[in-house]
Design a protein around this motif. Structure first.
Motif, PDB file in Angstrom:
ATOM      1  N   LEU A 161      28.195  76.202  31.394  1.00 54.84           N
ATOM      2  CA  LEU A 161      28.764  75.414  32.478  1.00 54.84           C
ATOM      3  C   LEU A 161      30.235  75.153  32.169  1.00 54.84           C
ATOM      4  O   LEU A 161      30.574  74.766  31.052  1.00 54.84           O
ATOM      5  N   LYS A 162      31.105  75.347  33.131  1.00 55.35           N
ATOM      6  CA  LYS A 162      32.538  75.269  32.879  1.00 55.35           C
ATOM      7  C   LYS A 162      33.072  73.837  32.855  1.00 55.35           C
ATOM      8  O   LYS A 162      33.929  73.502  32.039  1.00 55.35           O
ATOM      9  N   ILE A 163      32.584  72.999  33.745  1.00 52.41           N
ATOM     10  CA  ILE A 163      33.178  71.674  33.898  1.00 52.41           C
ATOM     11  C   ILE A 163      32.405  70.596  33.153  1.00 52.41           C
ATOM     12  O   ILE A 163      32.984  69.673  32.587  1.00 52.41           O
ATOM     13  N   VAL A 164      31.087  70.701  33.129  1.00 50.44           N
ATOM     14  CA  VAL A 164      30.265  69.636  32.578  1.00 50.44           C
ATOM     15  C   VAL A 164      29.407  70.157  31.431  1.00 50.44           C
ATOM     16  O   VAL A 164      28.981  71.321  31.438  1.00 50.44           O
ATOM     17  N   SER A 165      29.186  69.319  30.437  1.00 48.59           N
ATOM     18  CA  SER A 165      28.235  69.608  29.367  1.00 48.59           C
ATOM     19  C   SER A 165      27.351  68.388  29.174  1.00 48.59           C
ATOM     20  O   SER A 165      27.819  67.246  29.206  1.00 48.59           O
ATOM     21  N   LEU A 166      26.051  68.630  28.995  1.00 43.90           N
ATOM     22  CA  LEU A 166      25.064  67.572  28.858  1.00 43.90           C
ATOM     23  C   LEU A 166      24.226  67.814  27.612  1.00 43.90           C
ATOM     24  O   LEU A 166      23.935  68.960  27.261  1.00 43.90           O
ATOM     25  N   GLU A 167      23.827  66.729  26.970  1.00 42.51           N
ATOM     26  CA  GLU A 167      22.941  66.848  25.808  1.00 42.51           C
ATOM     27  C   GLU A 167      22.083  65.596  25.707  1.00 42.51           C
ATOM     28  O   GLU A 167      22.571  64.468  25.866  1.00 42.51           O
ATOM     29  N   PHE A 168      20.800  65.813  25.453  1.00 47.81           N
ATOM     30  CA  PHE A 168      19.882  64.722  25.156  1.00 47.81           C
ATOM     31  C   PHE A 168      19.168  65.066  23.859  1.00 47.81           C
ATOM     32  O   PHE A 168      18.694  66.195  23.678  1.00 47.81           O
ATOM     33  N   PHE A 169      19.106  64.096  22.931  1.00 48.46           N
ATOM     34  CA  PHE A 169      18.389  64.365  21.682  1.00 48.46           C
ATOM     35  C   PHE A 169      17.715  63.102  21.173  1.00 48.46           C
ATOM     36  O   PHE A 169      18.096  61.980  21.512  1.00 48.46           O
ATOM     37  N   HIS A 170      16.707  63.333  20.370  1.00 49.84           N
ATOM     38  CA  HIS A 170      16.007  62.255  19.676  1.00 49.84           C
ATOM     39  C   HIS A 170      15.842  62.674  18.224  1.00 49.84           C
ATOM     40  O   HIS A 170      15.517  63.825  17.929  1.00 49.84           O
ATOM     41  N   GLU A 171      16.061  61.715  17.323  1.00 53.26           N
ATOM     42  CA  GLU A 171      15.871  62.015  15.910  1.00 53.26           C
ATOM     43  C   GLU A 171      15.234  60.828  15.198  1.00 53.26           C
ATOM     44  O   GLU A 171      15.421  59.673  15.584  1.00 53.26           O
ATOM     45  N   TYR A 172      14.469  61.166  14.190  1.00 55.34           N
ATOM     46  CA  TYR A 172      13.884  60.173  13.299  1.00 55.34           C
ATOM     47  C   TYR A 172      14.429  60.456  11.911  1.00 55.34           C
ATOM     48  O   TYR A 172      14.333  61.580  11.411  1.00 55.34           O
ATOM     49  N   THR A 173      15.028  59.456  11.303  1.00 57.22           N
ATOM     50  CA  THR A 173      15.682  59.690  10.023  1.00 57.22           C
ATOM     51  C   THR A 173      15.665  58.430   9.178  1.00 57.22           C
ATOM     52  O   THR A 173      15.336  57.338   9.659  1.00 57.22           O
ATOM     53  N   SER A 178      17.216  52.278   6.054  1.00 57.22           N
ATOM     54  CA  SER A 178      16.574  51.931   7.310  1.00 57.22           C
ATOM     55  C   SER A 178      15.902  53.159   7.922  1.00 57.22           C
ATOM     56  O   SER A 178      16.493  54.240   7.985  1.00 57.22           O
ATOM     57  N   LYS A 179      14.664  52.984   8.391  1.00 54.62           N
ATOM     58  CA  LYS A 179      13.989  54.019   9.170  1.00 54.62           C
ATOM     59  C   LYS A 179      14.454  53.879  10.621  1.00 54.62           C
ATOM     60  O   LYS A 179      14.301  52.826  11.222  1.00 54.62           O
ATOM     61  N   VAL A 180      14.992  54.954  11.165  1.00 56.78           N
ATOM     62  CA  VAL A 180      15.676  54.881  12.459  1.00 56.78           C
ATOM     63  C   VAL A 180      15.086  55.895  13.428  1.00 56.78           C
ATOM     64  O   VAL A 180      14.951  57.080  13.107  1.00 56.78           O
ATOM     65  N   ASN A 181      14.730  55.406  14.617  1.00 57.28           N
ATOM     66  CA  ASN A 181      14.454  56.260  15.764  1.00 57.28           C
ATOM     67  C   ASN A 181      15.630  56.132  16.727  1.00 57.28           C
ATOM     68  O   ASN A 181      15.950  55.029  17.181  1.00 57.28           O
ATOM     69  N   HIS A 182      16.253  57.252  17.030  1.00 62.21           N
ATOM     70  CA  HIS A 182      17.501  57.242  17.799  1.00 62.21           C
ATOM     71  C   HIS A 182      17.395  58.249  18.941  1.00 62.21           C
ATOM     72  O   HIS A 182      17.184  59.443  18.714  1.00 62.21           O
ATOM     73  N   SER A 183      17.556  57.765  20.180  1.00 61.06           N
ATOM     74  CA  SER A 183      17.580  58.628  21.364  1.00 61.06           C
ATOM     75  C   SER A 183      18.936  58.487  22.038  1.00 61.06           C
ATOM     76  O   SER A 183      19.402  57.365  22.258  1.00 61.06           O
ATOM     77  N   GLU A 184      19.568  59.615  22.387  1.00 57.87           N
ATOM     78  CA  GLU A 184      20.928  59.555  22.928  1.00 57.87           C
ATOM     79  C   GLU A 184      21.128  60.594  24.014  1.00 57.87           C
ATOM     80  O   GLU A 184      20.626  61.714  23.944  1.00 57.87           O
TER      81      GLU A 184
END
Length: 292
Positions: free
Chosen positions: A61-73, A98-104
């Motif tokens: 995509l030329k104009i827009v970039s999207l990303e969704f991720f989830h990680e447990y660390t 710290s045990k972290v669940n992170h969604s972004e």
């Protein structure tokens, strides 16, 4: 990957071994996914844990970039970082990771414009970033004042959200290049114990920067605003909201000779970033710079 650490006799030696497996695959012409397999990381001190991450992002995509991720660390405690983030602090050295669940979710809109340099007003670039995340941390670091009026730190379970927006544009006025940047951050914290305040972390912060670049002069005008903050976990005392600004002016006298000047606390506000330690009033700096 692995490493070993040898410490003085008072401390036990340490070592760790870790591996990581990941692969990416194309879902559609405009979307791909990346998976990191659950990885077991062995540590001699017993802090073994599993790490996993999954993401979906846009492609082609030329104009827009999207990303969704989830990680447990497992996020390690790094006291040296807190020494940089706050003034007059004496952080403990033995807090748990710290045990972290992170969604972004991240999005970037990028625009490039062809412009005529001879026109009085022209826009050459524009970028907008929008993002937000939710995080669940088992051992979130919270500041706690000591009787000596220095900050210590403690951990508690916290869930929190963030929304972020950044807008940057570059344009020309009468042949002069101008960069303008706006930033905004919103945080909302939900501690496991609702009677505890999250300290020295504002709910809203704003930023505005303007940079004018010419052939002989550069001007940088910066402004930041942050909300009031709690100063103690079990008290309702707050520091007032802060609006601060600075102005930098650099003048090119010769090819290798410059005059530099700076004004801090441009609006001469009375404020504090730490309770009991007021910041100085307006400050003026002037200097000469020679490049050899």
């Amino acid at each position: 990957e692995g490493a070993g650490y040898n410490y003085p006799e008072l401390y036990d030696d340490d070592a760790y071994v870790s591996t990581e497996f990941y692969f990416s695959f194309k879902i559609t012409e405009f979307m791909m996914s990346t998976l990191t397999f659950p990885v077991f990381i062995w540590n001699r001190d017993g802090t073994n844990y599993l790490y996993a991450k999954a993401s979906v992002s846009s492609i082609n995509l030329k104009i827009v970039s999207l990303e969704f991720f989830h990680e447990y660390t497992l996020e390690p405690y790094r006291p040296e970082e807190f020494l940089e983030q706050q003034k007059y602090i004496q952080p403990p050295l033995d807090l748990h990771p710290s045990k972290v669940n992170h969604s972004e979710l991240k999005s970037v809109f990028d625009f490039d414009f062809s412009s005529d340099s001879s026109s009085a007003l022209s826009i050459s670039a524009m970028k907008l970033k929008l993002s937000g995340f939710f995080e669940n941390s088992s051992d979130f670091i919270n500041y706690d004042p000591l009787p000596e009026n220095v900050l210590s730190a403690e951990t508690l379970s916290v869930k929190y959200i963030n929304a972020n927006a950044e807008f940057v544009t570059t344009f020309g006025i009468l042949g002069q290049k101008v960069n303008v940047e706006f930033t905004y951050d919103y945080y909302r914290y939900y501690p496991g114990n609702p009677d505890i305040n999250i300290t020295y972390r504002p709910e809203n912060t704003f930023g505005f920067n303007l940079v004018l670049t010419g052939s002989i002069m550069e001007i940088n005008w910066s402004n930041t605003y942050r909300d009031e903050v709690y100063t103690a976990p079990l008290e309702d005392n707050k520091l007032d909201a802060v609006l601060s600004g600075s102005l930098d002016i650099h003048v090119k006298v010769y090819e290798t000779f410059y005059i530099d000047s700076r004004i801090n606390n441009l609006y001469n506000k009375k404020y504090s970033y730490r309770e009991g330690y007021p910041e100085p009033g307006v400050q003026y700096y002037f200097g000469l710079r020679m490049m050899i």
